[in-house]
Structures are given as structure tokens and as C-alpha cells.
Design a protein around this motif. Structure first.
Motif, PDB file in Angstrom:
ATOM      1  N   VAL A  36     -10.324   5.602   6.177  1.00  0.00           N
ATOM      2  CA  VAL A  36      -9.228   5.114   7.022  1.00  0.00           C
ATOM      3  C   VAL A  36      -7.899   5.286   6.299  1.00  0.00           C
ATOM      4  N   GLY A  37      -7.873   5.015   4.995  1.00  0.00           N
ATOM      5  CA  GLY A  37      -6.651   5.189   4.221  1.00  0.00           C
ATOM      6  C   GLY A  37      -6.165   6.629   4.192  1.00  0.00           C
ATOM      7  N   ILE A  38      -7.082   7.564   4.068  1.00  0.00           N
ATOM      8  CA  ILE A  38      -6.723   8.990   4.038  1.00  0.00           C
ATOM      9  C   ILE A  38      -6.249   9.456   5.411  1.00  0.00           C
ATOM     10  N   TRP A  39      -6.935   9.040   6.447  1.00  0.00           N
ATOM     11  CA  TRP A  39      -6.696   9.568   7.790  1.00  0.00           C
ATOM     12  C   TRP A  39      -5.868   8.650   8.685  1.00  0.00           C
ATOM     13  N   LYS A  40      -5.254   7.595   8.100  1.00  0.00           N
ATOM     14  CA  LYS A  40      -4.408   6.725   8.926  1.00  0.00           C
ATOM     15  C   LYS A  40      -3.321   7.586   9.583  1.00  0.00           C
ATOM     16  N   SER A  41      -2.912   7.179  10.709  1.00  0.00           N
ATOM     17  CA  SER A  41      -1.870   7.858  11.494  1.00  0.00           C
ATOM     18  C   SER A  41      -2.296   9.226  12.005  1.00  0.00           C
ATOM     19  N   TYR A  42      -3.595   9.492  12.065  1.00  0.00           N
ATOM     20  CA  TYR A  42      -4.034  10.780  12.610  1.00  0.00           C
ATOM     21  C   TYR A  42      -4.174  10.678  14.119  1.00  0.00           C
ATOM     22  N   GLY A  43      -3.416  11.423  14.836  1.00  0.00           N
ATOM     23  CA  GLY A  43      -3.458  11.648  16.270  1.00  0.00           C
ATOM     24  C   GLY A  43      -3.926  10.562  17.201  1.00  0.00           C
ATOM     25  N   ASP A  44      -3.069   9.640  17.559  1.00  0.00           N
ATOM     26  CA  ASP A  44      -3.336   8.668  18.629  1.00  0.00           C
ATOM     27  C   ASP A  44      -4.701   8.007  18.535  1.00  0.00           C
ATOM     28  N   LEU A  69      -6.750  13.980  -7.430  1.00  0.00           N
ATOM     29  CA  LEU A  69      -6.622  14.897  -6.310  1.00  0.00           C
ATOM     30  C   LEU A  69      -7.733  14.575  -5.316  1.00  0.00           C
ATOM     31  N   ILE A  70      -7.359  14.306  -4.060  1.00  0.00           N
ATOM     32  CA  ILE A  70      -8.321  14.010  -2.999  1.00  0.00           C
ATOM     33  C   ILE A  70      -8.177  15.074  -1.927  1.00  0.00           C
ATOM     34  N   ASP A  84     -11.745  26.221  12.061  1.00  0.00           N
ATOM     35  CA  ASP A  84     -10.919  25.357  11.222  1.00  0.00           C
ATOM     36  C   ASP A  84     -10.967  23.914  11.690  1.00  0.00           C
ATOM     37  N   CYS A  85     -10.709  23.029  10.731  1.00  0.00           N
ATOM     38  CA  CYS A  85     -10.713  21.585  10.959  1.00  0.00           C
ATOM     39  C   CYS A  85      -9.504  20.983  10.245  1.00  0.00           C
ATOM     40  N   PRO A  86      -9.113  19.768  10.617  1.00  0.00           N
ATOM     41  CA  PRO A  86      -8.011  19.097   9.920  1.00  0.00           C
ATOM     42  C   PRO A  86      -8.374  18.818   8.458  1.00  0.00           C
ATOM     43  N   VAL A  87      -7.430  19.081   7.574  1.00  0.00           N
ATOM     44  CA  VAL A  87      -7.608  18.843   6.142  1.00  0.00           C
ATOM     45  C   VAL A  87      -6.379  18.118   5.621  1.00  0.00           C
ATOM     46  N   ARG A  88      -6.628  17.131   4.798  1.00  0.00           N
ATOM     47  CA  ARG A  88      -5.543  16.444   4.099  1.00  0.00           C
ATOM     48  C   ARG A  88      -5.809  16.510   2.602  1.00  0.00           C
ATOM     49  N   VAL A  89      -4.725  16.720   1.847  1.00  0.00           N
ATOM     50  CA  VAL A  89      -4.788  16.731   0.387  1.00  0.00           C
ATOM     51  C   VAL A  89      -3.801  15.691  -0.110  1.00  0.00           C
ATOM     52  N   LEU A  90      -4.298  14.792  -0.952  1.00  0.00           N
ATOM     53  CA  LEU A  90      -3.453  13.779  -1.570  1.00  0.00           C
ATOM     54  C   LEU A  90      -3.486  13.970  -3.080  1.00  0.00           C
ATOM     55  N   ARG A  91      -2.337  13.845  -3.696  1.00  0.00           N
ATOM     56  CA  ARG A  91      -2.240  13.898  -5.160  1.00  0.00           C
ATOM     57  C   ARG A  91      -1.634  12.578  -5.597  1.00  0.00           C
ATOM     58  N   ASP A  92      -2.405  11.821  -6.347  1.00  0.00           N
ATOM     59  CA  ASP A  92      -1.992  10.477  -6.778  1.00  0.00           C
ATOM     60  C   ASP A  92      -1.521   9.632  -5.595  1.00  0.00           C
ATOM     61  N   GLY A  93      -2.252   9.732  -4.488  1.00  0.00           N
ATOM     62  CA  GLY A  93      -1.976   8.926  -3.312  1.00  0.00           C
ATOM     63  C   GLY A  93      -0.894   9.465  -2.399  1.00  0.00           C
ATOM     64  N   LYS A  94      -0.203  10.532  -2.797  1.00  0.00           N
ATOM     65  CA  LYS A  94       0.865  11.111  -1.992  1.00  0.00           C
ATOM     66  C   LYS A  94       0.316  12.285  -1.188  1.00  0.00           C
ATOM     67  N   LEU A  95       0.546  12.278   0.118  1.00  0.00           N
ATOM     68  CA  LEU A  95       0.085  13.347   0.992  1.00  0.00           C
ATOM     69  C   LEU A  95       0.884  14.616   0.703  1.00  0.00           C
ATOM     70  N   VAL A  96       0.194  15.677   0.258  1.00  0.00           N
ATOM     71  CA  VAL A  96       0.875  16.929  -0.071  1.00  0.00           C
ATOM     72  C   VAL A  96       0.474  18.068   0.867  1.00  0.00           C
ATOM     73  N   ALA A 123      -5.140  29.334   1.284  1.00  0.00           N
ATOM     74  CA  ALA A 123      -4.756  28.931  -0.069  1.00  0.00           C
ATOM     75  C   ALA A 123      -3.517  28.066   0.076  1.00  0.00           C
ATOM     76  N   VAL A 124      -3.594  26.836  -0.416  1.00  0.00           N
ATOM     77  CA  VAL A 124      -2.481  25.910  -0.246  1.00  0.00           C
ATOM     78  C   VAL A 124      -2.185  25.207  -1.564  1.00  0.00           C
ATOM     79  N   PRO A 125      -0.917  24.872  -1.796  1.00  0.00           N
ATOM     80  CA  PRO A 125      -0.587  24.134  -3.013  1.00  0.00           C
ATOM     81  C   PRO A 125      -1.091  22.702  -2.931  1.00  0.00           C
ATOM     82  N   THR A 126      -1.461  22.160  -4.077  1.00  0.00           N
ATOM     83  CA  THR A 126      -1.902  20.759  -4.143  1.00  0.00           C
ATOM     84  C   THR A 126      -0.853  19.894  -4.824  1.00  0.00           C
ATOM     85  N   VAL A 127       0.344  20.409  -4.905  1.00  0.00           N
ATOM     86  CA  VAL A 127       1.472  19.668  -5.465  1.00  0.00           C
ATOM     87  C   VAL A 127       2.572  19.634  -4.421  1.00  0.00           C
TER      88      VAL A 127
END
Length: 132
Positions: A36-44, A69-70, A84-96, A123-127
Motif C-alpha cells: 500500500v505504501g509503494i502503490w498509494k495514489s495509484y489510479g482512483d 532500492l525498491i 507491460d505493467c505499471p512499475v514503480r522504483v523508489l530509492r531511499d523512499g523517494k519515487l524515482v 532501461a530506466v535510471p534508478t536515481v
């Protein structure tokens, strides 16, 4: 040319296994506090409305600098396309990164500096861009 192919060319060829770290994904409960913490505020309230038809895959890794890194993928017919599917990357809790990536988590890995995430042809940056 795909982003990954362009990065491979820029790096002087394909990445070798010694230059990469595969990610080990866990399959936490869709309603767990971490998910829930990672995906909060995801689409209605998509997660609340479709929890019985969604899965989440999450990998946690510590970078050489000690940052957490999450990488998390939300998976289900209501949120994924054909490849493809939704992906989120967090670095030290910050969504990047908050966009899409390939659905095949077995094809996810990071480079040795853990500053780039490879997801099949993505290929995406994690910073964060403004990080110093």
C-alpha cells in the motif's frame, strides 16, 4: 533501436553477467502495509477495487552506496497491457520512476552501480534526475 539496445551500444556492447545483479522478487499481499505504501495514489483506488484480481511483485536491494532500492510491479488484467505493467522504483523512499515496464520480472536486473534498471527492452535510471 530500443532504449536497452542504445545503452548497450553506448556501453560498448552487451552487459555481462558480472556487470549486473538480477533482482529477487517477492510476492507480498496486495493489501500489505508495504505494498500500500509503494502503490498509494495509484489510479482512483484501482488496488482497492480490484485487489482480488491483482498481484504485486517487489524486489528490495541495497546499492553500493547503501541506499535502499525498491522495484515493484503491479500485475493484473485491469492494469497491464499485452507486454507491460505499471512499475514503480523508489530509492531511499523517494519515487524515482513511475511508469511501465515489461511484465516478465525474471528479465529485470540492475547494472553494477545500481543506477540503471533493465526490464526486458526498457532501461530506466534508478536515481532522481536532480539528485547529486
Amino acid at each position: 533501436m530500443t532504449i536497452a539496445a542504445a545503452m548497450f551500444a553506448a556501453l560498448g556492447g552487451p552487459l555481462h553477467a558480472a556487470d549486473t545483479t538480477p533482482l529477487k522478487f517477492e510476492h507480498p499481499a496486495i493489501d500489505s502495509a508495504a505494498t500500500v505504501g509503494i502503490w498509494k495514489s495509484y489510479g482512483d483506488d484501482e488496488i482497492a477495487k480490484n485487489a482480488d484480481r491483482l498481484d504485486v511483485f517487489t524486489a528490495r536491494i541495497t546499492t553500493p552506496e547503501g541506499a535502499e532500492l525498491i522495484i515493484s510491479q503491479l500485475n493484473g488484467s485491469s492494469v497491464c497491457g499485452t507486454e507491460d505493467c505499471p512499475v514503480r522504483v523508489l530509492r531511499d523512499g523517494k519515487l524515482v520512476y513511475d511508469d511501465s515496464g515489461c511484465r516478465y520480472t525474471e528479465d529485470y536486473f540492475v547494472n553494477s552501480s545500481m543506477n540503471t534498471l533493465f526490464m526486458c527492452d526498457f532501461a530506466v535510471p534508478t536515481v532522481a534526475e536532480n539528485a547529486k
